[in-house]
Write an enzyme that holds these catalytic residues in place. Structure first.
Site, PDB file in Angstrom:
ATOM      1  N   LEU A 129      71.709 -21.155  51.390  1.00 29.44           N
ATOM      2  CA  LEU A 129      72.869 -20.701  51.608  1.00 29.44           C
ATOM      3  C   LEU A 129      73.209 -18.830  53.244  1.00 29.44           C
ATOM      4  O   LEU A 129      72.291 -18.524  52.724  1.00 29.44           O
ATOM      5  CB  LEU A 129      74.052 -19.728  50.769  1.00 29.44           C
ATOM      6  N   HIS A 155      63.318 -15.997  54.802  1.00 29.70           N
ATOM      7  CA  HIS A 155      62.858 -17.001  54.382  1.00 29.70           C
ATOM      8  C   HIS A 155      61.459 -17.793  54.800  1.00 29.70           C
ATOM      9  O   HIS A 155      60.970 -18.059  53.354  1.00 29.70           O
ATOM     10  CB  HIS A 155      64.033 -18.651  54.728  1.00 29.70           C
ATOM     11  N   TYR A 200      52.890  -7.737  52.685  1.00 28.57           N
ATOM     12  CA  TYR A 200      53.920  -7.082  53.048  1.00 28.57           C
ATOM     13  C   TYR A 200      54.238  -5.876  52.634  1.00 28.57           C
ATOM     14  O   TYR A 200      55.033  -5.130  54.360  1.00 28.57           O
ATOM     15  CB  TYR A 200      54.512  -7.833  52.760  1.00 28.57           C
ATOM     16  N   LEU A 244      58.434 -16.886  57.289  1.00 28.97           N
ATOM     17  CA  LEU A 244      57.337 -16.130  57.945  1.00 28.97           C
ATOM     18  C   LEU A 244      56.300 -16.911  57.927  1.00 28.97           C
ATOM     19  O   LEU A 244      55.310 -17.646  56.905  1.00 28.97           O
ATOM     20  CB  LEU A 244      56.681 -14.613  58.065  1.00 28.97           C
ATOM     21  N   SER A 254      68.083 -15.279  57.204  1.00 27.69           N
ATOM     22  CA  SER A 254      70.317 -15.218  57.179  1.00 27.69           C
ATOM     23  C   SER A 254      70.600 -14.522  55.838  1.00 27.69           C
ATOM     24  O   SER A 254      69.925 -13.602  55.889  1.00 27.69           O
ATOM     25  CB  SER A 254      70.880 -17.333  56.040  1.00 27.69           C
TER      26      SER A 254
HETATM   27  C1  LIG Z   1      50.539 -15.427  56.457  1.00 29.96           C
HETATM   28  C2  LIG Z   1      50.425 -15.039  57.903  1.00 29.96           C
HETATM   29  C3  LIG Z   1      52.012 -15.190  58.451  1.00 29.96           C
HETATM   30  C4  LIG Z   1      50.152 -14.204  58.788  1.00 29.96           C
HETATM   31  O1  LIG Z   1      49.877 -14.631  59.288  1.00 29.96           O
HETATM   32  P1  LIG Z   1      48.939 -14.038  60.791  1.00 29.96           P
HETATM   33  O2  LIG Z   1      49.143 -14.176  61.820  1.00 29.96           O
HETATM   34  O3  LIG Z   1      47.894 -14.630  59.888  1.00 29.96           O
HETATM   35  O4  LIG Z   1      47.978 -12.611  59.913  1.00 29.96           O
HETATM   36  P2  LIG Z   1      45.938 -12.175  59.852  1.00 29.96           P
HETATM   37  O5  LIG Z   1      45.842 -12.822  59.584  1.00 29.96           O
HETATM   38  O6  LIG Z   1      46.918 -11.300  61.395  1.00 29.96           O
HETATM   39  O7  LIG Z   1      46.352 -11.317  58.901  1.00 29.96           O
HETATM   40  C5  LIG Z   1      47.465 -10.068  58.522  1.00 29.96           C
HETATM   41  C6  LIG Z   1      46.652  -9.373  56.909  1.00 29.96           C
HETATM   42  O8  LIG Z   1      47.433 -10.709  56.251  1.00 29.96           O
HETATM   43  C7  LIG Z   1      46.380 -10.432  55.073  1.00 29.96           C
HETATM   44  N1  LIG Z   1      46.537 -12.738  55.369  1.00 29.96           N
HETATM   45  C8  LIG Z   1      47.075 -13.099  56.055  1.00 29.96           C
HETATM   46  N2  LIG Z   1      46.804 -14.461  55.754  1.00 29.96           N
HETATM   47  C9  LIG Z   1      47.139 -14.078  53.964  1.00 29.96           C
HETATM   48  C10 LIG Z   1      46.441 -14.753  52.496  1.00 29.96           C
HETATM   49  N3  LIG Z   1      46.513 -15.826  52.810  1.00 29.96           N
HETATM   50  N4  LIG Z   1      46.141 -13.695  51.678  1.00 29.96           N
HETATM   51  C11 LIG Z   1      46.157 -12.700  51.821  1.00 29.96           C
HETATM   52  N5  LIG Z   1      45.552 -12.035  52.654  1.00 29.96           N
HETATM   53  C12 LIG Z   1      46.754 -12.687  53.772  1.00 29.96           C
HETATM   54  C13 LIG Z   1      44.720 -10.297  56.743  1.00 29.96           C
HETATM   55  O9  LIG Z   1      43.253 -10.205  54.729  1.00 29.96           O
HETATM   56  C14 LIG Z   1      45.024  -9.320  57.049  1.00 29.96           C
HETATM   57  O10 LIG Z   1      44.808  -8.263  56.628  1.00 29.96           O
HETATM   58  P3  LIG Z   1      43.519  -7.187  57.209  1.00 29.96           P
HETATM   59  O11 LIG Z   1      44.840  -6.836  58.546  1.00 29.96           O
HETATM   60  O12 LIG Z   1      43.281  -6.289  56.256  1.00 29.96           O
HETATM   61  O13 LIG Z   1      42.413  -8.057  57.716  1.00 29.96           O
HETATM   62  C15 LIG Z   1      49.657 -16.485  57.501  1.00 29.96           C
HETATM   63  O14 LIG Z   1      48.477 -16.647  57.490  1.00 29.96           O
HETATM   64  C16 LIG Z   1      50.920 -17.938  57.288  1.00 29.96           C
HETATM   65  O15 LIG Z   1      51.206 -18.558  58.276  1.00 29.96           O
HETATM   66  N6  LIG Z   1      49.760 -18.680  56.301  1.00 29.96           N
HETATM   67  C17 LIG Z   1      51.150 -19.622  55.530  1.00 29.96           C
HETATM   68  C18 LIG Z   1      52.562 -19.508  56.028  1.00 29.96           C
HETATM   69  C19 LIG Z   1      52.754 -18.491  54.973  1.00 29.96           C
HETATM   70  O16 LIG Z   1      51.920 -18.411  53.726  1.00 29.96           O
HETATM   71  N7  LIG Z   1      53.933 -17.727  55.322  1.00 29.96           N
HETATM   72  C20 LIG Z   1      54.274 -16.579  54.057  1.00 29.96           C
HETATM   73  C21 LIG Z   1      55.357 -16.702  53.356  1.00 29.96           C
HETATM   74  S1  LIG Z   1      56.514 -17.656  53.655  1.00 29.96           S
END
Ligand SMILES: CC(C)(COP(=O)(O)OP(=O)(O)OC[C@H]1O[C@@H](n2cnc3c(N)ncnc32)[C@H](O)[C@@H]1OP(=O)(O)O)[C@@H](O)C(=O)NCCC(=O)NCCS
Length: 226
Positions: free
Chosen positions: A109, A120, A166, A122, A95
């Site tokens: 908001l 917010h 990130y 991913l 947002s």
């Molecule tokens: C975090 C999230 C969005 C990553 O998406 P993903 O498609 O699984 O990402 P990938 O597996 O391709 O990981 C990409 C990189 O992020 C790292 N990563 C992924 N999840 C991680 C976690 N929980 N902790 C630390 N690093 C993480 C991976 O090690 C990877 O690094 P690399 O390329 O050096 O191996 C996903 O695991 C998720 O939805 N988690 C639950 C919700 C969440 O925590 N969202 C973020 C906060 S809003």
């Protein structure tokens, strides 16, 4: 106010993909993969992913169901869903925000005149994690934001263990976030959005078909061959 013109480059490639794929049209099958803005009908699927990803872990989640509906009603153009065979597998909900840093108000908001996109959530469905989908969707979303003329940056708050995740996508840390949720603390992160992308888009220097995530994503050949 976010203009509908701004939303168009996002939707256009998908419409083109559908209309230029006669094989897919003929077979009336769902596209193998697509990326599109979410709407309120997606709220339940969004919340199911949240329930597994957050509530089962900490008892909390970034957006409750009514808040998901709220943002998907007010600013659907700042959301993005990855759908595979009709099923939501990953999404982003954003947002607009109008201050330098996030405050508790930012959690609920939407500030239509703000130039900051507050991401917010991913989240990737559990069975589709560790396949690179999260970073790909985020990259695609950030590219899309560059085509929105009033957007200057994207910000988010995350738990410290996700800071390297990130950072790899180009976000920089702004330090400790003022918001705390149930004893959890967060790092606030920022991604600057170039102010010139809109001009470049108008001069067609950015062409969406060049994005790595062209649509439909996979199985096109199979669909056409059968
Ligand atoms: C975090 C999230 C969005 C990553 O998406 P993903 O498609 O699984 O990402 P990938 O597996 O391709 O990981 C990409 C990189 O992020 C790292 N990563 C992924 N999840 C991680 C976690 N929980 N902790 C630390 N690093 C993480 C991976 O090690 C990877 O690094 P690399 O390329 O050096 O191996 C996903 O695991 C998720 O939805 N988690 C639950 C919700 C969440 O925590 N969202 C973020 C906060 S809003």
């Amino acid at each position: 106010v976010m203009s509908i013109v701004g939303a168009q480059p996002f939707m256009k490639p998908m419409q083109q993909a559908a209309s230029t794929s006669p094989g897919i049209q003929r077979r009336h099958t769902l596209p193998a993969s697509e990326v599109r803005p979410l709407n309120t009908q997606d709220a339940i699927s969004v919340f199911e992913i949240e329930r597994e990803a957050f509530i089962s872990v900490s008892g909390e989640c970034p957006l409750h169901l009514d808040e998901v509906r709220h943002f998907l009603t007010l600013c659907p153009e700042l959301s993005m869903g990855w759908i595979e065979e009709g099923r939501l597998v990953a999404f982003i909900i954003g947002s607009l925000w109008d201050k330098d840093r996030l405050t508790t108000e930012a959690l609920t908001l939407h500030k239509p005149r703000g130039s900051t996109v507050h991401i917010h959530i991913l989240a990737v469905h559990r069975t589709f994690r560790q396949q690179g989908k999260g970073p790909i969707l985020l990259w695609r979303y950030l590219q899309y934001l560059r085509c929105l003329p009033t957007v200057r940056r994207a910000v988010l708050m995350c738990e410290d263990f996700l800071v390297p995740f990130y950072r790899k996508s180009g976000f920089k840390s702004l330090g400790r976030c003022a918001i705390t949720v149930a004893n959890l603390t967060f790092t606030e992160m920022c991604y600057p959005i170039s102010g010139h992308a809109f001009m470049r888009r108008n001069s067609e220097a950015i062409r969406f078909p060049e994005l790595p995530l062209t649509l439909p994503l996979t199985d096109t050949k199979e669909s056409l061959d059968v």
